[in-house]
Design a protein around this motif. Sequence first.
Motif, PDB file in Angstrom:
ATOM      1  N   ALA A 151      11.487   3.767   8.966  1.00 34.10           N
ATOM      2  CA  ALA A 151      10.211   3.259   8.100  1.00 34.10           C
ATOM      3  C   ALA A 151      10.748   3.942   6.699  1.00 34.10           C
ATOM      4  N   LEU A 152      11.387   3.132   5.905  1.00 37.28           N
ATOM      5  CA  LEU A 152      11.673   3.503   4.571  1.00 37.28           C
ATOM      6  C   LEU A 152      10.532   3.761   3.522  1.00 37.28           C
ATOM      7  N   ASP A 153      10.874   4.381   2.302  1.00 36.88           N
ATOM      8  CA  ASP A 153       9.916   4.754   1.360  1.00 36.88           C
ATOM      9  C   ASP A 153      10.441   4.104   0.064  1.00 36.88           C
ATOM     10  N   MET A 154       9.509   2.946  -0.269  1.00 31.85           N
ATOM     11  CA  MET A 154       9.992   2.131  -1.478  1.00 31.85           C
ATOM     12  C   MET A 154       9.504   2.807  -2.577  1.00 31.85           C
ATOM     13  N   TYR A 155       8.419   3.735  -2.745  1.00 31.90           N
ATOM     14  CA  TYR A 155       7.842   4.022  -4.172  1.00 31.90           C
ATOM     15  C   TYR A 155       8.102   5.496  -4.332  1.00 31.90           C
ATOM     16  N   GLY A 156       8.530   6.347  -3.300  1.00 32.66           N
ATOM     17  CA  GLY A 156       8.624   7.741  -3.404  1.00 32.66           C
ATOM     18  C   GLY A 156       7.529   8.653  -3.920  1.00 32.66           C
ATOM     19  N   ASP A 157       7.918   9.957  -3.859  1.00 34.49           N
ATOM     20  CA  ASP A 157       6.899  10.871  -4.182  1.00 34.49           C
ATOM     21  C   ASP A 157       5.298  10.789  -3.351  1.00 34.49           C
ATOM     22  N   TRP A 170       0.710  -1.101  -0.096  1.00 32.96           N
ATOM     23  CA  TRP A 170       0.085  -0.087   0.037  1.00 32.96           C
ATOM     24  C   TRP A 170       0.818   1.362  -0.064  1.00 32.96           C
ATOM     25  N   GLY A 171       2.067   1.120   0.312  1.00 36.40           N
ATOM     26  CA  GLY A 171       2.901   2.313   0.567  1.00 36.40           C
ATOM     27  C   GLY A 171       3.258   2.659   2.166  1.00 36.40           C
ATOM     28  N   LEU A 172       4.052   3.633   2.370  1.00 38.90           N
ATOM     29  CA  LEU A 172       4.364   4.088   3.539  1.00 38.90           C
ATOM     30  C   LEU A 172       3.391   4.798   4.171  1.00 38.90           C
ATOM     31  N   ASN A 173       2.309   3.750   4.796  1.00 40.94           N
ATOM     32  CA  ASN A 173       1.322   4.281   5.500  1.00 40.94           C
ATOM     33  C   ASN A 173       1.395   4.203   7.022  1.00 40.94           C
ATOM     34  N   ASP A 174       0.398   4.352   7.573  1.00 40.66           N
ATOM     35  CA  ASP A 174       0.394   4.680   9.350  1.00 40.66           C
ATOM     36  C   ASP A 174       0.743   3.275   9.810  1.00 40.66           C
ATOM     37  N   GLY A 214      -0.695  -2.852  -6.305  1.00 39.96           N
ATOM     38  CA  GLY A 214       0.061  -4.318  -7.127  1.00 39.96           C
ATOM     39  C   GLY A 214       0.767  -3.614  -8.136  1.00 39.96           C
ATOM     40  N   GLU A 215       0.423  -2.444  -8.659  1.00 40.68           N
ATOM     41  CA  GLU A 215       1.061  -2.077  -9.895  1.00 40.68           C
ATOM     42  C   GLU A 215       2.447  -1.443  -9.519  1.00 40.68           C
ATOM     43  N   TRP A 216       2.289  -0.809  -8.429  1.00 38.73           N
ATOM     44  CA  TRP A 216       3.561  -0.024  -7.944  1.00 38.73           C
ATOM     45  C   TRP A 216       4.602  -1.156  -7.352  1.00 38.73           C
ATOM     46  N   ALA A 217       3.997  -2.287  -6.653  1.00 35.60           N
ATOM     47  CA  ALA A 217       4.663  -2.958  -6.134  1.00 35.60           C
ATOM     48  C   ALA A 217       5.467  -3.916  -7.220  1.00 35.60           C
ATOM     49  N   THR A 218       4.596  -4.394  -8.394  1.00 34.79           N
ATOM     50  CA  THR A 218       5.353  -4.927  -9.595  1.00 34.79           C
ATOM     51  C   THR A 218       6.243  -4.121 -10.112  1.00 34.79           C
ATOM     52  N   GLN A 219       6.053  -2.807 -10.369  1.00 36.82           N
ATOM     53  CA  GLN A 219       7.273  -1.839 -11.068  1.00 36.82           C
ATOM     54  C   GLN A 219       8.509  -2.197 -10.134  1.00 36.82           C
ATOM     55  N   ILE A 220       8.541  -2.236  -8.909  1.00 35.89           N
ATOM     56  CA  ILE A 220       9.733  -2.162  -8.119  1.00 35.89           C
ATOM     57  C   ILE A 220      10.229  -3.827  -8.196  1.00 35.89           C
ATOM     58  N   ALA A 221       9.236  -4.865  -7.754  1.00 35.91           N
ATOM     59  CA  ALA A 221       9.772  -6.084  -7.784  1.00 35.91           C
ATOM     60  C   ALA A 221      10.432  -6.742  -9.066  1.00 35.91           C
ATOM     61  N   SER A 222       9.891  -6.338 -10.181  1.00 37.80           N
ATOM     62  CA  SER A 222      10.134  -6.773 -11.402  1.00 37.80           C
ATOM     63  C   SER A 222      11.623  -6.422 -11.920  1.00 37.80           C
ATOM     64  N   ASN A 223      12.318  -5.473 -11.041  1.00 38.01           N
ATOM     65  CA  ASN A 223      13.634  -4.892 -11.435  1.00 38.01           C
ATOM     66  C   ASN A 223      14.557  -5.245 -10.114  1.00 38.01           C
ATOM     67  N   LYS A 228       3.794   8.209  -2.275  1.00 37.36           N
ATOM     68  CA  LYS A 228       2.589   7.334  -2.858  1.00 37.36           C
ATOM     69  C   LYS A 228       2.151   6.396  -1.954  1.00 37.36           C
ATOM     70  N   VAL A 229       0.720   6.479  -1.518  1.00 39.53           N
ATOM     71  CA  VAL A 229       0.044   5.595  -0.746  1.00 39.53           C
ATOM     72  C   VAL A 229      -1.429   5.547  -1.225  1.00 39.53           C
ATOM     73  N   THR A 230      -1.928   4.179  -1.205  1.00 40.90           N
ATOM     74  CA  THR A 230      -3.234   3.934  -1.858  1.00 40.90           C
ATOM     75  C   THR A 230      -3.793   2.885  -0.814  1.00 40.90           C
ATOM     76  N   ASP A 231      -5.345   2.932  -1.144  1.00 43.80           N
ATOM     77  CA  ASP A 231      -6.073   1.877  -0.545  1.00 43.80           C
ATOM     78  C   ASP A 231      -6.732   0.765  -1.733  1.00 43.80           C
ATOM     79  N   HIS A 232      -6.229   1.057  -2.861  1.00 41.61           N
ATOM     80  CA  HIS A 232      -6.731   0.179  -3.916  1.00 41.61           C
ATOM     81  C   HIS A 232      -5.961  -0.785  -4.241  1.00 41.61           C
ATOM     82  N   ALA A 233      -6.164  -1.921  -4.121  1.00 44.74           N
ATOM     83  CA  ALA A 233      -5.189  -3.212  -4.573  1.00 44.74           C
ATOM     84  C   ALA A 233      -4.599  -3.106  -5.932  1.00 44.74           C
ATOM     85  N   GLU A 234      -5.378  -2.720  -6.921  1.00 46.59           N
ATOM     86  CA  GLU A 234      -4.970  -2.922  -8.186  1.00 46.59           C
ATOM     87  C   GLU A 234      -3.832  -1.859  -8.310  1.00 46.59           C
TER      88      GLU A 234
END
Length: 262
Positions: free
Chosen positions: A87-93, A65-69, A104-113, A95-101
Amino acid sequence: MRRSFKFSALLALLAAFVLATPALAEVKTKEIQYQDGDTTLTGLLAWDDAAEGKRPGVLVVHEWWGLNDSAKSRAVKLAEEGYVAFALDMYGDGKVTDHAEQAGEWATQIASNIELWTKRARLGLEVLMAQPEVVAGEAAAIGYCFGGSTVMQMAYGGLPVKAVASFHGSLPAAPESVTSVAPRVFVAHGRDDAFIPAEQITAFQDALDRTDAKWEMTIYSGARHGFTNPDAASYGIENLAYDETADKHSWAAMLRLFEEVF
């Protein structure tokens, strides 16, 4: 005169008691910005301002979900236990969301590299270890969900941590190119986590054995994915649920591991 003397003696005794009593914990937090090229990352540092001397550092890696509470609160809890936590920030800018889609897109962008994945973790670790309160060379990393997978990649990539703890992570197996895993490994997994098939667990464990890792894995009956997050059910995904018992027991097991390695 006698009463005055007794009162003065009492004040002296109270003053001595106050001076001899350890300072109460006073956890402080602050945001720290750091860079990965053009991407601005913002993490949260937590430490006990009343503690004296340097302490081990613990990196906290958030869920997808990003660096949330939820992740930030774990950093605070670690500070209450006497560690310096970041508590680090893997996404930057921000970015925090409550939406799984979207998550998943953000996590995949990181994990695919893998190079980017490990780099983002290393940058966060460098911020932590640069803090004046942290003992040089004394670090661990913990992660949740996507963060659990991240700390395993840290272990596979040889990042300088003494222990990693994965909570309801996806359990990526060490690639064949990895021949040894140096950090101690603790894995907390939910028995009813429908996201992780049995063969994936077996492959993960077999790879740890192949690399001669010192690892332990606790599987909590009835626990599903996200069992450490009190807000897990709010995302509306059937497989996500908080489990208070699994949360408390896995946290205690992690603390025992840290007592051993530090």
